[in-house]
Scaffold this motif. Structure first.
Motif, PDB file in Angstrom:
ATOM      1  N   LYS A   1       0.612  -1.407  -0.207  1.00 23.53           N
ATOM      2  CA  LYS A   1       0.270   0.030  -0.279  1.00 23.53           C
ATOM      3  C   LYS A   1       1.342   1.364  -0.129  1.00 23.53           C
ATOM      4  CE  LYS A   1      -4.178  -2.503   2.539  1.00 23.53           C
ATOM      5  NZ  LYS A   1      -3.129  -3.608   3.189  1.00 23.53           N
ATOM      6  N   LYS A   2       0.005   2.586  -0.713  1.00 26.99           N
ATOM      7  CA  LYS A   2       0.601   3.490  -0.411  1.00 26.99           C
ATOM      8  C   LYS A   2       0.066   4.419   0.386  1.00 26.99           C
ATOM      9  CE  LYS A   2       3.357   4.303  -3.889  1.00 26.99           C
ATOM     10  NZ  LYS A   2       4.633   4.770  -3.391  1.00 26.99           N
ATOM     11  N   LEU A   3       0.360   5.477   0.905  1.00 26.32           N
ATOM     12  CA  LEU A   3       0.077   6.178   2.452  1.00 26.32           C
ATOM     13  C   LEU A   3       0.100   7.641   1.470  1.00 26.32           C
ATOM     14  CD1 LEU A   3      -2.654   7.227   4.104  1.00 26.32           C
ATOM     15  CD2 LEU A   3      -0.254   6.692   6.121  1.00 26.32           C
ATOM     16  N   VAL A   4      -0.227   8.653   1.184  1.00 31.13           N
ATOM     17  CA  VAL A   4      -0.334   9.503   0.416  1.00 31.13           C
ATOM     18  C   VAL A   4      -0.673  10.587   1.136  1.00 31.13           C
ATOM     19  CG1 VAL A   4       0.085  11.101  -2.013  1.00 31.13           C
ATOM     20  CG2 VAL A   4       0.047   8.271  -2.160  1.00 31.13           C
ATOM     21  N   PHE A   5       0.632  12.373   1.559  1.00 30.20           N
ATOM     22  CA  PHE A   5       0.108  13.316   2.323  1.00 30.20           C
ATOM     23  C   PHE A   5       0.225  14.117   0.679  1.00 30.20           C
ATOM     24  CE2 PHE A   5       1.146  10.704   5.591  1.00 30.20           C
ATOM     25  CZ  PHE A   5       0.430  11.061   6.465  1.00 30.20           C
ATOM     26  N   LYS A   6      -1.596  14.534   0.456  1.00 25.58           N
ATOM     27  CA  LYS A   6      -1.382  16.216  -0.217  1.00 25.58           C
ATOM     28  C   LYS A   6      -1.748  17.386   0.526  1.00 25.58           C
ATOM     29  CE  LYS A   6      -4.729  16.269  -3.016  1.00 25.58           C
ATOM     30  NZ  LYS A   6      -5.658  17.388  -2.534  1.00 25.58           N
ATOM     31  N   LEU A   7      -0.394  17.835   0.068  1.00 28.42           N
ATOM     32  CA  LEU A   7      -0.672  19.234   0.708  1.00 28.42           C
ATOM     33  C   LEU A   7      -0.790  20.422   0.034  1.00 28.42           C
ATOM     34  CD1 LEU A   7       2.044  18.488   3.200  1.00 28.42           C
ATOM     35  CD2 LEU A   7       0.026  17.889   3.552  1.00 28.42           C
ATOM     36  N   HIS A   8      -2.291  20.278  -0.474  1.00 30.22           N
ATOM     37  CA  HIS A   8      -2.647  21.387  -1.568  1.00 30.22           C
ATOM     38  C   HIS A   8      -3.300  22.638  -0.580  1.00 30.22           C
ATOM     39  CE1 HIS A   8      -1.220  18.448  -5.240  1.00 30.22           C
ATOM     40  NE2 HIS A   8      -0.910  18.819  -4.838  1.00 30.22           N
ATOM     41  N   GLY A   9      -2.819  23.173   0.683  1.00 22.86           N
ATOM     42  CA  GLY A   9      -3.773  24.614   1.001  1.00 22.86           C
ATOM     43  C   GLY A   9      -4.819  23.739   1.091  1.00 22.86           C
ATOM     44  N   ASN A  10      -6.495  24.325   0.997  1.00 19.78           N
ATOM     45  CA  ASN A  10      -7.275  23.882   1.480  1.00 19.78           C
ATOM     46  C   ASN A  10      -7.437  22.338   0.585  1.00 19.78           C
ATOM     47  OD1 ASN A  10      -7.856  24.632  -1.251  1.00 19.78           O
ATOM     48  ND2 ASN A  10      -9.295  26.497  -0.108  1.00 19.78           N
ATOM     49  N   ARG A  11      -6.631  22.234  -0.026  1.00 21.14           N
ATOM     50  CA  ARG A  11      -7.607  20.681  -0.931  1.00 21.14           C
ATOM     51  C   ARG A  11      -6.106  19.632  -0.218  1.00 21.14           C
ATOM     52  NH1 ARG A  11     -12.268  21.620  -1.992  1.00 21.14           N
ATOM     53  NH2 ARG A  11     -12.120  20.207  -3.943  1.00 21.14           N
TER      54      ARG A  11
ATOM     55  N   PRO B   1      -7.044   5.837  -4.957  1.00 18.23           N
ATOM     56  CA  PRO B   1      -7.488   6.143  -4.227  1.00 18.23           C
ATOM     57  C   PRO B   1      -7.931   4.593  -3.360  1.00 18.23           C
ATOM     58  CG  PRO B   1      -8.217   7.792  -4.871  1.00 18.23           C
ATOM     59  CD  PRO B   1      -7.092   7.632  -5.807  1.00 18.23           C
ATOM     60  N   SER B   2      -8.556   3.589  -2.720  1.00 13.81           N
ATOM     61  CA  SER B   2      -8.985   3.032  -1.886  1.00 13.81           C
ATOM     62  C   SER B   2      -9.913   3.953  -0.594  1.00 13.81           C
ATOM     63  CB  SER B   2      -9.001   2.043  -1.251  1.00 13.81           C
ATOM     64  OG  SER B   2      -7.737   2.293  -0.475  1.00 13.81           O
ATOM     65  N   LEU B   3      -9.105   4.892  -0.083  1.00 11.16           N
ATOM     66  CA  LEU B   3      -9.640   5.560   1.000  1.00 11.16           C
ATOM     67  C   LEU B   3      -9.142   6.879   0.390  1.00 11.16           C
ATOM     68  CD1 LEU B   3      -9.554   2.813   3.934  1.00 11.16           C
ATOM     69  CD2 LEU B   3     -11.801   3.784   2.649  1.00 11.16           C
ATOM     70  N   LEU B   4      -9.809   8.003   1.311  1.00 12.19           N
ATOM     71  CA  LEU B   4      -9.471   9.404   1.750  1.00 12.19           C
ATOM     72  C   LEU B   4     -10.480   9.472   2.778  1.00 12.19           C
ATOM     73  CD1 LEU B   4     -11.671  11.305  -1.453  1.00 12.19           C
ATOM     74  CD2 LEU B   4      -9.184   9.969  -1.787  1.00 12.19           C
TER      75      LEU B   4
ATOM     76  N   ASN C   1      -5.233  16.119   1.504  1.00 13.98           N
ATOM     77  CA  ASN C   1      -6.287  15.402   2.489  1.00 13.98           C
ATOM     78  C   ASN C   1      -4.739  14.342   2.322  1.00 13.98           C
ATOM     79  OD1 ASN C   1      -7.237  13.956   2.633  1.00 13.98           O
ATOM     80  ND2 ASN C   1      -8.857  14.304   0.170  1.00 13.98           N
ATOM     81  N   VAL C   2      -5.299  12.605   3.104  1.00 11.82           N
ATOM     82  CA  VAL C   2      -4.275  12.089   2.991  1.00 11.82           C
ATOM     83  C   VAL C   2      -5.215  10.647   2.611  1.00 11.82           C
ATOM     84  CG1 VAL C   2      -3.124  10.221   5.240  1.00 11.82           C
ATOM     85  CG2 VAL C   2      -3.573  12.628   4.863  1.00 11.82           C
ATOM     86  N   LEU C   3      -5.045  10.132   1.045  1.00 10.97           N
ATOM     87  CA  LEU C   3      -5.302   9.415   0.665  1.00 10.97           C
ATOM     88  C   LEU C   3      -4.324   7.693   0.670  1.00 10.97           C
ATOM     89  CD1 LEU C   3      -4.374  12.330  -0.969  1.00 10.97           C
ATOM     90  CD2 LEU C   3      -6.169  10.900  -3.243  1.00 10.97           C
ATOM     91  N   LEU C   4      -5.183   7.155   0.617  1.00  5.91           N
ATOM     92  CA  LEU C   4      -4.202   5.240   0.721  1.00  5.91           C
ATOM     93  C   LEU C   4      -4.814   4.808  -0.188  1.00  5.91           C
ATOM     94  CD1 LEU C   4      -3.016   3.151   2.340  1.00  5.91           C
ATOM     95  CD2 LEU C   4      -5.457   2.556   3.262  1.00  5.91           C
ATOM     96  N   TYR C   5      -3.434   3.968  -1.392  1.00  9.25           N
ATOM     97  CA  TYR C   5      -3.643   3.284  -2.392  1.00  9.25           C
ATOM     98  C   TYR C   5      -3.288   1.967  -2.115  1.00  9.25           C
ATOM     99  CZ  TYR C   5      -3.452   7.650  -4.744  1.00  9.25           C
ATOM    100  OH  TYR C   5      -3.585   8.885  -5.074  1.00  9.25           O
ATOM    101  N   GLN C   6      -3.709   1.528  -2.455  1.00  2.76           N
ATOM    102  CA  GLN C   6      -3.777  -0.608  -2.955  1.00  2.76           C
ATOM    103  C   GLN C   6      -2.707  -0.981  -3.279  1.00  2.76           C
ATOM    104  OE1 GLN C   6      -5.278  -1.953   0.242  1.00  2.76           O
ATOM    105  NE2 GLN C   6      -7.117  -0.108   0.240  1.00  2.76           N
ATOM    106  N   LYS C   7      -2.355  -1.733  -3.143  1.00  2.00           N
ATOM    107  CA  LYS C   7      -0.778  -2.480  -4.001  1.00  2.00           C
ATOM    108  C   LYS C   7      -1.315  -2.529  -5.329  1.00  2.00           C
ATOM    109  CE  LYS C   7       1.927  -6.055  -4.182  1.00  2.00           C
ATOM    110  NZ  LYS C   7       2.470  -7.303  -4.124  1.00  2.00           N
ATOM    111  N   ASP C   8      -0.247  -1.794  -5.742  1.00  2.00           N
ATOM    112  CA  ASP C   8      -0.668  -2.035  -7.668  1.00  2.00           C
ATOM    113  C   ASP C   8      -2.005  -1.262  -8.663  1.00  2.00           C
ATOM    114  OD1 ASP C   8       1.880  -3.525  -7.394  1.00  2.00           O
ATOM    115  OD2 ASP C   8       0.277  -4.959  -7.586  1.00  2.00           O
TER     116      ASP C   8
END
Length: 527
Positions: free
Chosen positions: A104-114, A127-130, A116-123
């Protein structure tokens, strides 16, 4: 610059060193826009704290975090037990990620008021979860699109005619200001290129400076003469920024806001006391209408044979006074009206005196509150104070989404509920037991509240004004006269399971008034 690629490319390796080999043991949230991950490492536990409430988007990586016993919810259950393998930053993008042992990949997107934290499953590329589900476009965000390699060569720079924002869009406000201060917009292309290289050299070997810009703390990667603090560790810099900008900064803003609110109320109270005292003095020094009534009654013979006007000697002052009757009015009727007016004026004098006394007590209370708040130095103490004075929370100018409209009339504050649910919220979270509660009788409408804490006397004009608002914000809005019930707030209670806005009322009284909106004046009370 803490959300900037030029900082994240230093932060990510430091996070990799701290968290590699750690296992995620919990993931939870105890406020709407903050996500916390707890990790268990070979040597110690640590936390990842992402505060994503715009515009206050901050990160922190504390060694300790005390989870609340209530109002806390587990999230991202798929992460629990997974191992952190790697932390990296996306090239020239305001985002970083954790690669996990499960793929899995856990992404921290730091776009100001947009942000978010997103979770991606393998391959998986989507995203599967926001964490923040309301950002709909993130549901289709391919994480590979966050990679943004840039050509920073001189040829491309020349092709763009030295346009800094196009050449390096990740610069951010502080580096752009650095270029502008050195004359970048007016410089030749050669000079611009040299300035850009100087800037990139500074960004390649930064010291992390925390600077105060117009009362807000910012992180800078450039040399700063008046830095609040300078650090060499990016994680420590992030933690310090989180504390100064979010924790301490929010405390200072909240404290200042509360102080200003009390100061504003104190100013209004002082003004009311001064104006009412002047009016009281004026009324006391003016001759009572009963004196003119005595003069008229002593000179009834002057109005014989249908006379409607006469000049009489005022035996109280020794001066002549002109008296004129209305059509079909008898002098006895005029005198009767003056006697009644004199009696009412005495009632008005008594009421003004009592209201001034109440306002003086309120002034003393406000001065005590200002002194108490001035002495507060910690967020915990401020929170404790606000909890014990929760009926005053509507004073804050920063407060948003209050469940009521606010009106000021003759020094009194009147609240009008915005909706049925807001009526309940106002009654539950803002109203003091001594406040006066009003509602149009037996029809749907807004709850209306006259703030009465510390005040024992209510002028009839204020009651009429509030009743007029209660009638106006109800189904009786178009009636010429509307019945409005009123009672102390302590005699109004919500019944469990009842409809929004529905309450039980005891010891109510009724007043008849014409409905009067925000810009209208109410007529005299009818009963």
């Amino acid at each position: 610059m803490h959300l900037n690629y030029h900082f994240l490319r230093f932060l990510a390796p430091a996070l990799h060193q701290r968290f590699q080999g750690s296992r995620i043991v919990s993931c939870f949230s105890q406020s709407k826009d903050e996500l916390i991950l707890e990790t268990e490492g070979p040597e110690e536990n640590s936390f990842i704290r992402a505060h994503l409430l715009p515009p206050q988007v901050f990160l922190a990586f504390p060694a300790q975090f005390h989870r609340a016993k209530r109002n806390s919810i587990d999230l991202f259950a798929e992460l629990v037990g997974d191992l952190i393998v790697k932390c990296g930053a996306f090239r020239f993008e305001r985002a970083f990620y954790f690669d996990l042992g499960s793929g899995k990949k856990l992404v921290f997107k730091l776009h100001g008021n947009r942000s978010n934290v997103l979770l991606y499953q393998k391959d998986e590329l989507l995203p599967s979860l926001l964490f923040r589900n309301e950002i709909r476009e993130d549901r289709e965000l391919d994480w590979t699109s966050l990679e943004n390699p840039l050509d920073l060569g001189e040829e491309r720079f020349a092709d763009l005619d030295g346009n800094a924002s196009q050449f390096l869009p990740t610069l951010g406000a502080i580096p752009r200001a650095w270029l502008k201060e050195r004359g970048y917009p007016e410089a030749s292309l050669t000079e611009k290129w040299q300035l850009m290289q100087d800037l990139l050299d500074l960004l390649d070997s930064p010291l992390y400076a925390l600077v105060d810009r117009q009362g807000e703390i910012h992180l800078s990667l450039l040399p700063e003469e008046n830095a609040t603090k300078t650090l060499s560790d990016p994680i420590q810099a992030t933690n310090e920024l989180f504390y100064l900008a979010l924790v301490k900064g929010s405390f200072e803003k909240e404290k200042i806001s509360l102080l200003r609110s009390y100061q504003d109320q104190l100013k209004k109270t002082d003004s009311y006391i001064q104006k009412s005292s002047a009016k009281l003095s004026e009324l006391k020094n003016a001759a009572p209408p009963s004196q003119l009534a005595d003069v008229i009654m002593a000179n009834l013979h002057e109005f014989g044979e249908g006379k409607t006007e006469a000049q009489l000697l005022d035996f109280y002052t020794g001066k002549p006074v002109q008296v004129k009757l209305k059509p079909n009015q008898k002098p006895q009727q005029l005198a009767e009206g003056l006697y009644r007016k004199s009696k009412n004026r005495q009632l008005e004098l008594d009421q003004i005196e009592k209201t001034i006394e109440a306002k003086l007590r309120l002034k003393a209370e406000l001065e005590q509150k200002l002194e108490a708040i001035e002495a507060i130095r910690e967020f915990r103490d401020l929170k404790k104070y606000k909890k014990s004075n929760k009926e005053d929370k509507a004073l804050s100018k920063e407060a948003t989404g209050l469940p009521f409209k606010t009106f000021e009339f003759e020094g009194f504050t009147i609240w009008v509920g915005k909706s049925a649910k807001d009526n309940d919220e106002m009654l539950r979270g803002f109203v003091h037991k001594d406040d006066l509660w009003l509602h149009a009788r037996q029809v749907p409408g807004s709850h209306v509240v006259i703030r009465m804490k510390g005040i024992t006397t209510l002028p009839s004009s204020v009651l009429e004004r509030a009743a007029g608002l209660a009638a106006y914000y109800s189904k009786l809005k178009t009636d010429s006269l509307a019945p409005v019930i009123y009672t102390q707030a302590k005699f109004v209670r919500k019944v469990k399971g009842s409809a929004p806005g529905s309450v039980m009322v005891d010891r109510e009284k009724v007043v008849l008034v014409p409905p009067a909106g925000p810009d209208e004046e109410t007529a005299a009370m009818k009963s």
